[in-house]
Structures are given as structure tokens and as C-alpha cells.
Enzyme design. Structure first.
Site, mmCIF file in Angstrom:
data_model
loop_
_atom_site.group_PDB
_atom_site.id
_atom_site.type_symbol
_atom_site.label_atom_id
_atom_site.label_comp_id
_atom_site.label_asym_id
_atom_site.label_seq_id
_atom_site.Cartn_x
_atom_site.Cartn_y
_atom_site.Cartn_z
ATOM 1 N N HIS A 188 0.825 -1.209 0.000
ATOM 2 C CA HIS A 188 0.000 0.000 0.000
ATOM 3 C C HIS A 188 0.857 1.257 0.000
ATOM 4 O O HIS A 188 2.061 1.197 0.226
ATOM 5 C CB HIS A 188 -1.003 0.020 1.159
ATOM 6 C CG HIS A 188 -0.397 0.115 2.523
ATOM 7 N ND1 HIS A 188 0.201 -0.951 3.159
ATOM 8 C CD2 HIS A 188 -0.308 1.162 3.380
ATOM 9 C CE1 HIS A 188 0.634 -0.572 4.352
ATOM 10 N NE2 HIS A 188 0.341 0.711 4.510
ATOM 11 N N GLN B 276 5.583 4.243 9.136
ATOM 12 C CA GLN B 276 5.046 3.030 8.523
ATOM 13 C C GLN B 276 6.134 2.094 8.034
ATOM 14 O O GLN B 276 6.039 0.889 8.226
ATOM 15 C CB GLN B 276 4.095 3.380 7.363
ATOM 16 C CG GLN B 276 2.815 4.000 7.811
ATOM 17 C CD GLN B 276 2.058 3.077 8.747
ATOM 18 O OE1 GLN B 276 1.575 2.029 8.359
ATOM 19 N NE2 GLN B 276 1.987 3.447 10.013
ATOM 20 N N HIS C 105 1.006 5.449 1.284
ATOM 21 C CA HIS C 105 0.511 6.557 2.109
ATOM 22 C C HIS C 105 1.005 7.853 1.477
ATOM 23 O O HIS C 105 2.204 8.001 1.235
ATOM 24 C CB HIS C 105 1.108 6.512 3.523
ATOM 25 C CG HIS C 105 0.508 5.478 4.404
ATOM 26 N ND1 HIS C 105 -0.582 5.736 5.195
ATOM 27 C CD2 HIS C 105 0.861 4.207 4.636
ATOM 28 C CE1 HIS C 105 -0.876 4.651 5.879
ATOM 29 N NE2 HIS C 105 -0.016 3.700 5.552
ATOM 30 N N TYR D 153 3.272 9.662 11.523
ATOM 31 C CA TYR D 153 2.628 8.370 11.315
ATOM 32 C C TYR D 153 3.029 7.788 9.964
ATOM 33 O O TYR D 153 3.415 6.623 9.851
ATOM 34 C CB TYR D 153 1.105 8.509 11.399
ATOM 35 C CG TYR D 153 0.368 7.275 10.945
ATOM 36 C CD1 TYR D 153 0.319 6.136 11.748
ATOM 37 C CD2 TYR D 153 -0.264 7.232 9.710
ATOM 38 C CE1 TYR D 153 -0.342 4.991 11.324
ATOM 39 C CE2 TYR D 153 -0.928 6.100 9.281
ATOM 40 C CZ TYR D 153 -0.965 4.983 10.096
ATOM 41 O OH TYR D 153 -1.611 3.854 9.668
#
Length: 136
Positions: free
Chosen positions: A64, A131, A66, A127
Site C-alpha cells: 500500500h 510506517q 501513504h 505516522y
């Protein structure tokens, strides 16, 4: 206490719009590894500049992505994400043949988006940066 804000203008409005966006490869396949992830970052920055959008934060995980995006609300976050996904899918599948053979398309149709207020900005950036450390 006064918070400083960085605002933009498009001649019609003054804005400070930031969005946390997350999306995945089709079937959540773990295909975003070196060298694909490095090229993907380059492509995101290239397309963002073309769209007159700023990527404030970015982390590519194997399954994924971000992004922390600052964009003109009149252009819209939906159009930004659509252009980023379309462009990167086309280029990466052309440059990395294994992506073309393993997936019918690179990205899922869906994605997560949340607005980020000025107070939350540092928290969201940390944040996103954390990751990569969590997956190692």
C-alpha cells in the site's frame, strides 16, 4: 499560542487543504518493492508537480501507499488521486513487465482519504514516516 499556517491561492480562493490518502495494488499484492517503490516515488513527485499539487509526505509499503497531499480544493483530491494512480499504473506497468503479467491493473479502484487539520499535520507526517519502520 499562534499557529503559523502556510496558505496557497489560486486567484479565486485562499486555501490550506491537506489530505491523507491510502491506496493499494490490486489484490493487495506486495509488488511495491525495490526498484518499483523508488520509481513510484519519482513518478508521484513528477505528476504532482505537473498537477500543481504538493506531496508533503509519502511512504511506499510493499502492499500500500501513504500520501499526504496538499491540493487546490477547486481541482479536487479525487482528480489528483485519479491522475496519480492512472499515470503511475501506466508507466510502471510499461517499465516493469512483471507488473503487467501479475495484475490486470496496478491499483484497486478504491482508496482512503481524510482531511488533515493544521494541528494534526505533524502527527500524520510522523505516522506516515513510521510506517516503513513498523514493517521491517
Amino acid at each position: 499560542m499562534v499557529l503559523s499556517r502556510s496558505v496557497e491561492s489560486n486567484h479565486n480562493i485562499i486555501f490550506d487543504c491537506k489530505y491523507h490518502v491510502v491506496f493499494c495494488p490490486k489484490y493487495r499484492k506486495k509488488v511495491l518493492k525495490e526498484p518499483v517503490d523508488i520509481r513510484l516515488k519519482e513518478l508521484f513527485l513528477e505528476k504532482a508537480m505537473e498537477l500543481r499539487t504538493e506531496i508533503v509526505g509519502m511512504e511506499i509499503m510493499p502492499d500500500h501507499v501513504h500520501l499526504l497531499i496538499k491540493c487546490d480544493p477547486q481541482f479536487g483530491i479525487h482528480r489528483v488521486v485519479k491522475h496519480l494512480k492512472g499515470y503511475t499504473s501506466r508507466v510502471l506497468r510499461m517499465e516493469f513487465k512483471h507488473l503487467k503479467s501479475r495484475l490486470p491493473s496496478l491499483w484497486t479502484n478504491s482508496y482512503f482519504v481524510a482531511t488533515v487539520g493544521t494541528v494534526q499535520l505533524d502527527v500524520i507526517k510522523k505516522y506516515i514516516e513510521s510506517q516503513k519502520e513498523r514493517s521491517d
